[in-house]
Design an enzyme around this catalytic site. Structure first.
Site, PDB file in Angstrom:
ATOM      1  N   TYR A  56      60.470  60.464  -1.979  1.00 46.50           N
ATOM      2  CA  TYR A  56      61.826  59.887  -1.907  1.00 46.50           C
ATOM      3  C   TYR A  56      62.120  59.001  -3.114  1.00 46.50           C
ATOM      4  O   TYR A  56      63.256  58.984  -3.605  1.00 46.50           O
ATOM      5  CB  TYR A  56      62.047  59.160  -0.563  1.00 46.50           C
ATOM      6  CG  TYR A  56      62.083  60.169   0.569  1.00 46.50           C
ATOM      7  CD1 TYR A  56      63.214  60.953   0.780  1.00 46.50           C
ATOM      8  CD2 TYR A  56      60.959  60.391   1.369  1.00 46.50           C
ATOM      9  CE1 TYR A  56      63.234  61.923   1.777  1.00 46.50           C
ATOM     10  CE2 TYR A  56      60.972  61.367   2.370  1.00 46.50           C
ATOM     11  CZ  TYR A  56      62.117  62.121   2.570  1.00 46.50           C
ATOM     12  OH  TYR A  56      62.138  63.090   3.538  1.00 46.50           O
ATOM     13  N   ASN A  92      73.870  63.156   5.561  1.00 40.04           N
ATOM     14  CA  ASN A  92      73.389  62.962   4.196  1.00 40.04           C
ATOM     15  C   ASN A  92      72.790  61.571   4.004  1.00 40.04           C
ATOM     16  O   ASN A  92      73.318  60.587   4.526  1.00 40.04           O
ATOM     17  CB  ASN A  92      74.534  63.171   3.202  1.00 40.04           C
ATOM     18  CG  ASN A  92      75.071  64.588   3.271  1.00 40.04           C
ATOM     19  OD1 ASN A  92      74.397  65.473   3.796  1.00 40.04           O
ATOM     20  ND2 ASN A  92      76.256  64.808   2.761  1.00 40.04           N
ATOM     21  N   ASP A  94      72.503  60.388   0.956  1.00 36.51           N
ATOM     22  CA  ASP A  94      73.121  59.817  -0.249  1.00 36.51           C
ATOM     23  C   ASP A  94      74.245  58.850   0.171  1.00 36.51           C
ATOM     24  O   ASP A  94      74.562  58.733   1.355  1.00 36.51           O
ATOM     25  CB  ASP A  94      73.656  60.934  -1.179  1.00 36.51           C
ATOM     26  CG  ASP A  94      74.817  61.727  -0.570  1.00 36.51           C
ATOM     27  OD1 ASP A  94      75.804  61.107  -0.122  1.00 36.51           O
ATOM     28  OD2 ASP A  94      74.752  62.975  -0.546  1.00 36.51           O
ATOM     29  N   HIS A 109      71.065  60.302   9.761  1.00 39.86           N
ATOM     30  CA  HIS A 109      69.732  60.670   9.256  1.00 39.86           C
ATOM     31  C   HIS A 109      69.176  59.630   8.290  1.00 39.86           C
ATOM     32  O   HIS A 109      68.211  59.899   7.588  1.00 39.86           O
ATOM     33  CB  HIS A 109      69.783  62.045   8.572  1.00 39.86           C
ATOM     34  CG  HIS A 109      69.924  63.197   9.530  1.00 39.86           C
ATOM     35  ND1 HIS A 109      70.047  64.512   9.131  1.00 39.86           N
ATOM     36  CD2 HIS A 109      69.943  63.227  10.883  1.00 39.86           C
ATOM     37  CE1 HIS A 109      70.147  65.302  10.194  1.00 39.86           C
ATOM     38  NE2 HIS A 109      70.097  64.540  11.266  1.00 39.86           N
ATOM     39  N   THR A 177      77.685  71.824   6.412  1.00 39.97           N
ATOM     40  CA  THR A 177      76.397  71.752   7.106  1.00 39.97           C
ATOM     41  C   THR A 177      76.077  73.105   7.732  1.00 39.97           C
ATOM     42  O   THR A 177      76.975  73.787   8.240  1.00 39.97           O
ATOM     43  CB  THR A 177      76.349  70.612   8.152  1.00 39.97           C
ATOM     44  OG1 THR A 177      75.119  70.701   8.881  1.00 39.97           O
ATOM     45  CG2 THR A 177      77.513  70.647   9.120  1.00 39.97           C
ATOM     46  N   SER A 178      74.798  73.471   7.660  1.00 41.04           N
ATOM     47  CA  SER A 178      74.391  74.800   8.152  1.00 41.04           C
ATOM     48  C   SER A 178      74.371  74.862   9.675  1.00 41.04           C
ATOM     49  O   SER A 178      74.333  75.947  10.250  1.00 41.04           O
ATOM     50  CB  SER A 178      73.019  75.163   7.588  1.00 41.04           C
ATOM     51  OG  SER A 178      72.089  74.147   7.900  1.00 41.04           O
ATOM     52  N   GLU A 204      80.378  79.587   3.993  1.00 41.22           N
ATOM     53  CA  GLU A 204      80.279  80.762   4.873  1.00 41.22           C
ATOM     54  C   GLU A 204      80.451  80.314   6.323  1.00 41.22           C
ATOM     55  O   GLU A 204      80.400  79.120   6.621  1.00 41.22           O
ATOM     56  CB  GLU A 204      78.898  81.416   4.694  1.00 41.22           C
ATOM     57  CG  GLU A 204      77.780  80.443   5.014  1.00 41.22           C
ATOM     58  CD  GLU A 204      76.416  80.892   4.526  1.00 41.22           C
ATOM     59  OE1 GLU A 204      76.354  81.801   3.673  1.00 41.22           O
ATOM     60  OE2 GLU A 204      75.429  80.322   5.011  1.00 41.22           O
TER      61      GLU A 204
END
Ligand code: OAD
Length: 233
Positions: A56, A92, A94, A109, A177-178, A204
């Site tokens: 990290y 995220n 960041d 997170h 986000t997936s 997608e």
């Protein structure tokens, strides 16, 4: 009088991709070059904390210098101008939403610029390296910091708030986000259950397509700003 809709925005790595930060599951993504169990699990950290902290520390410089893109910026504008509540729940680590000017940001997170003292619970905010020599300014223990990132095997942060916001949201917007990491991947289902309209912005259509009322495919720097402009009327 009709209530102004409350907006719940879930963001993932895709919103920061066009700011130059790698996503996790793309071909050149972080999880293709590193084993999740080594660098993002409770067991991995217990086995080799120095390795995990170094991982990290190594990411920090590029995250620190990254700049928010048009998608981050239009969400900050939405929060400023919308009459109802706007909350960003981000996966995220960041800080680009904050750099863009958003205030109601919940890092479920964790954050890469934070480290948690495992001796006393103090959260250190720093872009400097955190390592075995780092002294806790609160309890004076040396080297017992863990990156304040939620590892697999740990609870998400701010879940009380998230659950309350999911129940009251009128519009749920997922961006970049997936939708494969739970519990965040399940938020859309909960929001829909409580009556929110659900939209997905992604390159997608994700596997969560069942629960979205509408998919807007394309780069979010291109698809999101016109949508927000229209929403703001
Ligand atoms: P992923 O890498 O799993 O997914 C990124 C998503 O963003 C994909 O669905 C892409 O199609 C989409 N995407 C990429 N570029 C985009 C763009 N310019 N515009 C719109 N969409 C775009 O990342 P996450 O879903 O955020 O957890 O991953 C979830 C969690 O998995 C992360 O928070 C991380 C990881 O394990 C922790 O580190 C705790």
């Amino acid at each position: 009088m009709n209530k102004v809709p409350d907006i719940f925005i879930l963001t993932g790595a895709g919103i920061s991709a066009e700011s130059g930060l790698a996503t996790f599951r793309a071909q050149n993504g972080l999880w293709n070059n590193h084993k999740v169990e080594d660098v993002a699990s409770v067991e991995g950290f217990a086995k080799d904390p120095d390795y995990v902290r170094a991982f990290y520390n190594g990411l920090k410089p590029e995250v620190q210098k990254a700049e928010p893109n048009a998608a981050h910026l239009c969400l900050a504008k939405l929060e400023k101008l919308w009459k109802g509540n706007v909350n960003i729940i981000t996966q995220n680590v960041d800080t680009l939403h904050e750099k863009a000017g958003s205030k109601n940001v919940w890092h479920i997170h964790g954050r890469i610029d934070e480290a948690l003292c495992l001796s006393c619970g103090y959260v250190l905010n720093t872009w400097q390296d955190v390592n075995a020599q780092t002294l806790c300014p609160h309890c004076q223990t040396k080297g017992n910091f863990k990156p304040n990132i939620v590892f697999f095997g740990e609870n998400l942060q701010y879940m009380d708030t998230v659950e309350r916001l999911l129940r009251t949201a009128d519009l749920f917007i997922s961006i970049g986000t997936s939708g494969v990491v739970y519990p965040a991947a399940g938020f859309v289902q909960t929001a829909k259950y409580y009556g929110a309209r659900t939209l997905e912005f992604n390159l997608e259509t994700t596997s969560n397509n069942f629960y979205f009322d509408k998919h807007i495919t394309g780069k979010c720097t291109e698809t999101l700003p016109p949508f927000i402009t229209e929403l703001l009327g």
